[in-house]
Design an enzyme around this catalytic site. Structure first.
Site, PDB file in Angstrom:
ATOM      1  N   GLU A  16     -15.253  -3.427  -5.848  1.00  0.00           N
ATOM      2  CA  GLU A  16     -15.465  -3.541  -4.398  1.00  0.00           C
ATOM      3  C   GLU A  16     -16.818  -2.974  -3.963  1.00  0.00           C
ATOM      4  OE1 GLU A  16     -13.777   0.609  -4.804  1.00  0.00           O
ATOM      5  OE2 GLU A  16     -13.612  -1.293  -5.883  1.00  0.00           O
TER       6      GLU A  16
ATOM      7  N   CYS B 107     -10.766   2.213 -11.588  1.00  0.00           N
ATOM      8  CA  CYS B 107     -11.245   3.586 -11.732  1.00  0.00           C
ATOM      9  C   CYS B 107     -10.121   4.504 -12.232  1.00  0.00           C
ATOM     10  CB  CYS B 107     -11.882   4.075 -10.430  1.00  0.00           C
ATOM     11  SG  CYS B 107     -12.857   5.590 -10.607  1.00  0.00           S
TER      12      CYS B 107
ATOM     13  N   HIS C   5     -16.128   0.157  -9.930  1.00  0.00           N
ATOM     14  CA  HIS C   5     -15.581  -0.234  -8.621  1.00  0.00           C
ATOM     15  C   HIS C   5     -16.044  -1.645  -8.283  1.00  0.00           C
ATOM     16  CE1 HIS C   5     -13.881   3.625  -7.328  1.00  0.00           C
ATOM     17  NE2 HIS C   5     -14.831   4.149  -8.069  1.00  0.00           N
TER      18      HIS C   5
END
Length: 197
Positions: A181, A81, A179
Site C-alpha cells: 500500500e 509486514c 508494504h
C-alpha cells in the site's frame, strides 16, 4: 463482477489498516475491517496486516480467538509486514510462537546493518501470479527490524546485509514483508494480482 468480491481486512488492533483500505479502494474495490470469525471465513479474500511488536500482536490474536481461525482459512490470504511474520513458526521478537502457516522462523537483523531497515529496496527471484506484471529488481517500501531467512516457501527475495525472503507462499496463503500500500505502482500491481487470485 469485481465489485461483488468480499474483501476483509482483519482488524485486531495491530495494523495500518486504513492505508490498506484506501489502497484497495483506489483499485475499485471495497474492503471491510472485521474481527468477526464468521465474516472473515465468508470473505472472498482476506488481508492480514500488522505493524508493531510480535508478542503483543499474537496476544491480541489469541484474545479474540483469531489465532485458531486464520490457519484454517481456505480463500486467498495475504499477510503484510508483521502479518506475514506472525504466519511463520516463531519470531525472535519477544520469543513469540507464530501461527505456523509458513515453515520459517523470524530472525532479528544483525548489528552490521542499520535497524530498522526503512525505505526502498529491490525484490528479485519473483515467483507465482502475485508478481504478474512486476519486473525483477523493482523497488518496494519496507520498515522492519526482523526478517524471514531464505526458506522453501520463498517467492521473492531482498538483500539487506543478508539475503532474505521478502514474500512467502504456501497453498492459499501469501505473505509480503514490504508494504504494498506504500510501494507505488509496484505495490498497486501486487495488490491487484492478489485480488485476482
Amino acid at each position: 463482477m469485481k465489485e461483488k468480491q468480499k474483501i476483509v481486512i482483519i482488524d485486531y488492533g495491530a495494523g495500518n489498516i486504513q492505508s490498506i483500505k484506501f489502497a484497495i479502494k483506489r483499485l475499485g474495490f471495497e474492503a471491510k475491517l472485521s474481527n468477526d470469525a464468521a465474516e472473515i471465513r465468508n470473505a472472498d479474500k482476506v488481508i492480514f496486516p500488522g505493524v508493531g511488536e510480535a508478542g503483543s500482536a499474537m496476544a491480541m490474536l489469541r484474545s479474540t480467538g483469531l489465532d485458531t481461525v486464520i490457519p484454517t482459512l481456505k480463500q486467498p490470504v495475504l499477510g503484510i509486514c508483521l502479518g506475514m511474520q506472525l504466519m511463520c513458526n516463531s519470531s525472535e521478537e519477544g520469543n513469540t510462537t507464530g501461527l505456523g502457516i509458513f515453515d520459517a522462523d523470524v530472525k532479528r537483523f544483525n548489528k552490521q546493518v542499520k535497524v530498522p531497515q526503512i525505505g526502498w529496496n529491490q525484490i528479485t527471484n519473483l515467483e507465482t501470479h502475485l508478481f504478474d506484471g512486476v519486473n525483477e529488481g523493482e523497488y518496494v517500501y519496507l520498515v522492519h527490524s526482523y526478517y524471514v531467512p531464505e526458506c522453501k516457501d520463498e517467492i521473492c527475495r531482498t538483500e539487506y546485509g543478508v539475503k532474505y525472503s521478502t514474500a512467502l507462499h504456501r497453498d492459499n496463503f501469501y505473505g509480503v514483508q514490504f508494504h504494498p500500500e506504500k510501494s507505488s505502482k509496484t505495490g498497486e500491481q501486487i495488490l491487484k494480482n492478489f485480488l485476482k487470485l
